[in-house]
Design a protein around this motif. Structure first.
Motif, PDB file in Angstrom:
ATOM      1  N   THR A   1       0.733  -1.226  -0.117  1.00  0.00           N
ATOM      2  CA  THR A   1      -0.151   0.126   0.065  1.00  0.00           C
ATOM      3  C   THR A   1       0.872   1.453   0.066  1.00  0.00           C
ATOM      4  O   THR A   1       0.639   2.397  -0.699  1.00  0.00           O
ATOM      5  N   LEU A   2       1.954   1.215   0.862  1.00  0.00           N
ATOM      6  CA  LEU A   2       2.912   2.315   0.777  1.00  0.00           C
ATOM      7  C   LEU A   2       3.433   2.662  -0.458  1.00  0.00           C
ATOM      8  O   LEU A   2       3.518   3.762  -0.925  1.00  0.00           O
ATOM      9  N   ALA A   3       3.980   1.514  -1.228  1.00  0.00           N
ATOM     10  CA  ALA A   3       4.541   1.699  -2.555  1.00  0.00           C
ATOM     11  C   ALA A   3       3.560   2.419  -3.545  1.00  0.00           C
ATOM     12  O   ALA A   3       3.908   3.285  -4.375  1.00  0.00           O
ATOM     13  N   GLU A   4       2.426   1.767  -3.496  1.00  0.00           N
ATOM     14  CA  GLU A   4       1.275   2.524  -4.443  1.00  0.00           C
ATOM     15  C   GLU A   4       1.106   4.112  -3.726  1.00  0.00           C
ATOM     16  O   GLU A   4       0.889   4.866  -4.946  1.00  0.00           O
ATOM     17  N   LEU A   5       0.882   4.248  -2.556  1.00  0.00           N
ATOM     18  CA  LEU A   5       0.819   5.743  -2.262  1.00  0.00           C
ATOM     19  C   LEU A   5       1.717   6.788  -2.755  1.00  0.00           C
ATOM     20  O   LEU A   5       1.605   7.651  -3.164  1.00  0.00           O
ATOM     21  N   VAL A   6       3.007   6.214  -2.711  1.00  0.00           N
ATOM     22  CA  VAL A   6       4.149   6.813  -2.982  1.00  0.00           C
ATOM     23  C   VAL A   6       4.127   6.962  -4.539  1.00  0.00           C
ATOM     24  O   VAL A   6       4.319   8.338  -5.219  1.00  0.00           O
ATOM     25  N   LYS A   7       3.787   6.202  -5.245  1.00  0.00           N
ATOM     26  CA  LYS A   7       3.661   6.237  -6.993  1.00  0.00           C
ATOM     27  C   LYS A   7       2.679   6.999  -7.114  1.00  0.00           C
ATOM     28  O   LYS A   7       2.907   7.871  -8.117  1.00  0.00           O
ATOM     29  N   ASN A   8       1.334   6.963  -6.564  1.00  0.00           N
ATOM     30  CA  ASN A   8       0.427   7.987  -6.768  1.00  0.00           C
ATOM     31  C   ASN A   8       0.358   9.354  -6.431  1.00  0.00           C
ATOM     32  O   ASN A   8      -0.103  10.166  -7.146  1.00  0.00           O
ATOM     33  N   THR A   9       1.142   9.465  -5.180  1.00  0.00           N
ATOM     34  CA  THR A   9       1.284  11.010  -4.607  1.00  0.00           C
ATOM     35  C   THR A   9       2.548  11.642  -5.200  1.00  0.00           C
ATOM     36  O   THR A   9       2.435  12.764  -5.541  1.00  0.00           O
ATOM     37  N   ILE A  10       3.593  11.002  -5.141  1.00  0.00           N
ATOM     38  CA  ILE A  10       4.776  11.572  -5.467  1.00  0.00           C
ATOM     39  C   ILE A  10       5.314  11.309  -6.963  1.00  0.00           C
ATOM     40  O   ILE A  10       5.846  12.196  -7.466  1.00  0.00           O
ATOM     41  N   GLY A  11       4.849  10.458  -7.477  1.00  0.00           N
ATOM     42  CA  GLY A  11       5.139  10.037  -8.998  1.00  0.00           C
ATOM     43  C   GLY A  11       6.383   9.267  -9.112  1.00  0.00           C
ATOM     44  O   GLY A  11       7.004   9.319 -10.412  1.00  0.00           O
ATOM     45  N   VAL A  12       6.747   8.482  -8.111  1.00  0.00           N
ATOM     46  CA  VAL A  12       8.094   7.610  -8.354  1.00  0.00           C
ATOM     47  C   VAL A  12       7.677   6.122  -8.002  1.00  0.00           C
ATOM     48  O   VAL A  12       7.029   6.104  -7.024  1.00  0.00           O
TER      49      VAL A  12
END
Length: 97
Positions: free
Chosen positions: A56-67
């Motif tokens: 979930t954290l990896a997905e949040l980082v991708k969706n929020t920060i874009g990496v």
């Protein structure tokens, strides 16, 4: 792209099974830099639930920060602690020539 530890911390704090103890590990694979977030699970959380929280954290980082980042879930008290500020960035990239 610049990423700040506080951005990662904010997302970790939104993920209940993870503790606020983390490090961002920079590395290089070929010509590309990689980022792995090493984060402790909370003591009362089972390892499998913490692994799901890591996804979930990896997905949040991708969706929020874009990496895209890898997330390593660690046991409680596994992240190095010091008397001063916690070392949030661990740069393992080879030195420029």
């Amino acid at each position: 792209m610049n990423i700040f530890p506080t951005q990662i911390e904010e997302l970790i704090l939104r993920t209940p099974h993870l503790s606020p103890h983390f490090q961002c590990v920079l590395d290089r694979q070929g010509r590309l830099d990689t980022l792995t977030v090493r984060v402790e699970r909370r003591a009362e959380v089972a390892a499998d639930a913490a692994e799901r929280a890591g996804a979930t954290l990896a997905e949040l980082v991708k969706n929020t920060i874009g990496v895209s980042v890898a997330v390593d879930i660690l046991a409680p008290d596994a992240v190095e602690r010091s008397m001063g500020k916690m070392r949030r960035i661990v740069d393992q990239r080879p030195a420029a020539r």
